[in-house]
Design an enzyme around this catalytic site. Structure first.
Site, mmCIF file in Angstrom:
data_model
loop_
_atom_site.group_PDB
_atom_site.id
_atom_site.type_symbol
_atom_site.label_atom_id
_atom_site.label_comp_id
_atom_site.label_asym_id
_atom_site.label_seq_id
_atom_site.Cartn_x
_atom_site.Cartn_y
_atom_site.Cartn_z
ATOM 1 N N THR A 99 1.261 -1.841 0.154
ATOM 2 C CA THR A 99 -0.132 -0.278 0.221
ATOM 3 C C THR A 99 0.974 0.979 0.091
ATOM 4 O OG1 THR A 99 -2.032 -1.395 1.317
ATOM 5 C CG2 THR A 99 -1.536 1.468 1.416
ATOM 6 N N LYS A 174 -7.524 1.176 -2.284
ATOM 7 C CA LYS A 174 -7.092 0.282 -1.394
ATOM 8 C C LYS A 174 -6.640 1.622 -0.259
ATOM 9 C CE LYS A 174 -5.174 -1.905 1.524
ATOM 10 N NZ LYS A 174 -4.135 -2.344 1.482
ATOM 11 N N LYS A 242 0.887 4.697 8.297
ATOM 12 C CA LYS A 242 1.333 5.147 7.068
ATOM 13 C C LYS A 242 0.005 4.899 6.189
ATOM 14 C CE LYS A 242 2.809 1.728 4.446
ATOM 15 N NZ LYS A 242 1.916 0.805 3.575
#
Length: 292
Positions: A99, A174, A242
């Site tokens: 990701t 995502k 993150k």
């Protein structure tokens, strides 16, 4: 046929390890590289071939899959002088399943095109359970021809596999996924603590609400771990921070306000400051339940 080609796999952590196992079970030859060889010993025993560097993986593989930690790791693995783009052969397919930032996915795609390399961004969802069971959702950005060529490889690792658009589209998808999870995790934690304070058995409450309108992966898969006090990482707190940070930055670039995402990011940062960065995302309940 790509099914006969050799796959290079970089990053054999919580997710990558199981993904490699499923590729081996599907009959693929797999070259692997990760920063700490000791963490790859089990895969080597199961038939994976160890390589000594990213450059070696790139030069010896027809399809290269990466799932590393952070965007800076993706940049290093793909774009530095010892990276994939510099050492992969023309005609190679490269698939980043980390990701990461949509802009970075587009940059990798453009650099790859210059060398005759086919690049896809294909982040996944489903956590350690999905990786082990080969049932990951795989969200793909890139060219349709490249997607079709590597689809059998995706099918060895996942089930819900959708080409979402051009380069970067997989990453945007995502991030949408992570935004949906962010506030859901808050709701799951609050629901469990509410049930406990009402004198109910939280596990029994889950039996009722997991199959109703409140149903979600977080409720059915992570809530039981919360109740059992199992905070081992299926997906690390630090990696979720993150992801949410990237999503927040991307939303701001598009002029879009995400108050739910902002709150979740704030809470997870508090959790990390309490020493839980390497715990699973289900550890969020510790902020809500003082008895844990």
């Amino acid at each position: 046929m790509l099914s006969k080609m050799k796959i290079g796999f970089i990053g054999t952590g919580v997710m990558g390890k199981s993904m490699v196992k499923n590729l081996l079970l599907a009959g693929y030859e797999v070259n692997i590289y990760t920063r700490t060889k000791a963490k790859a010993e089990e895969l080597i025993r199961q038939g994976a071939t160890w390589t000594n560097s990213v450059a070696e993986v790139a030069s010896q593989s027809n399809v290269i899959i990466t799932i590393v930690g952070y965007p800076q790791d993706v940049m290093e693995v793909y774009l530095n002088d010892n990276g994939i783009i510099a050492h992969a052969n023309p005609g190679t397919y490269v698939i980043d399943m980390t990701t990461s930032k949509p802009k970075l996915a587009k940059e990798i795609y453009e650099k790859a095109m210059e060398k005759g390399i086919h690049a896809l961004d294909a982040p996944v969802s489903g956590g350690d359970i999905g990786a082990k069971n080969g049932t990951l959702a795989i969200m793909v950005g890139g060219d349709e021809d490249a997607f079709n060529q590597v689809l059998p490889i995706f099918k060895a690792m996942g089930e819900n596999i959708i080409l979402q658009g051009k380069a970067g589209a997989g990453q945007h998808t995502k991030l949408s996924n992570q935004i949906a999870i962010a506030t859901n995790m808050i709701g799951v934690c609050e629901a469990i603590v509410y049930a406990k304070k009402a004198g109910l058995n939280p596990a029994r409450v889950l039996e009722s609400i997991s199959t109703g309108a409140a149903g979600s992966f977080s409720l059915s898969k992570l809530a039981p771990r919360m109740i059992e006090g199992d905070f081992d990482p299926g997906f690390y707190v630090k990696h979720f921070i993150k992801d949410m940070t990237i999503a927040l930055e991307s939303a701001e670039e598009m002029g879009f306000s995400t108050p739910g995402l902002s709150l979740s990011l704030q809470l997870y940062k508090q959790l990390a400051e309490k020493g839980e960065a390497d715990s699973g995302t289900q550890a969020l309940i510790k902020l809500f339940d003082s008895s844990i």
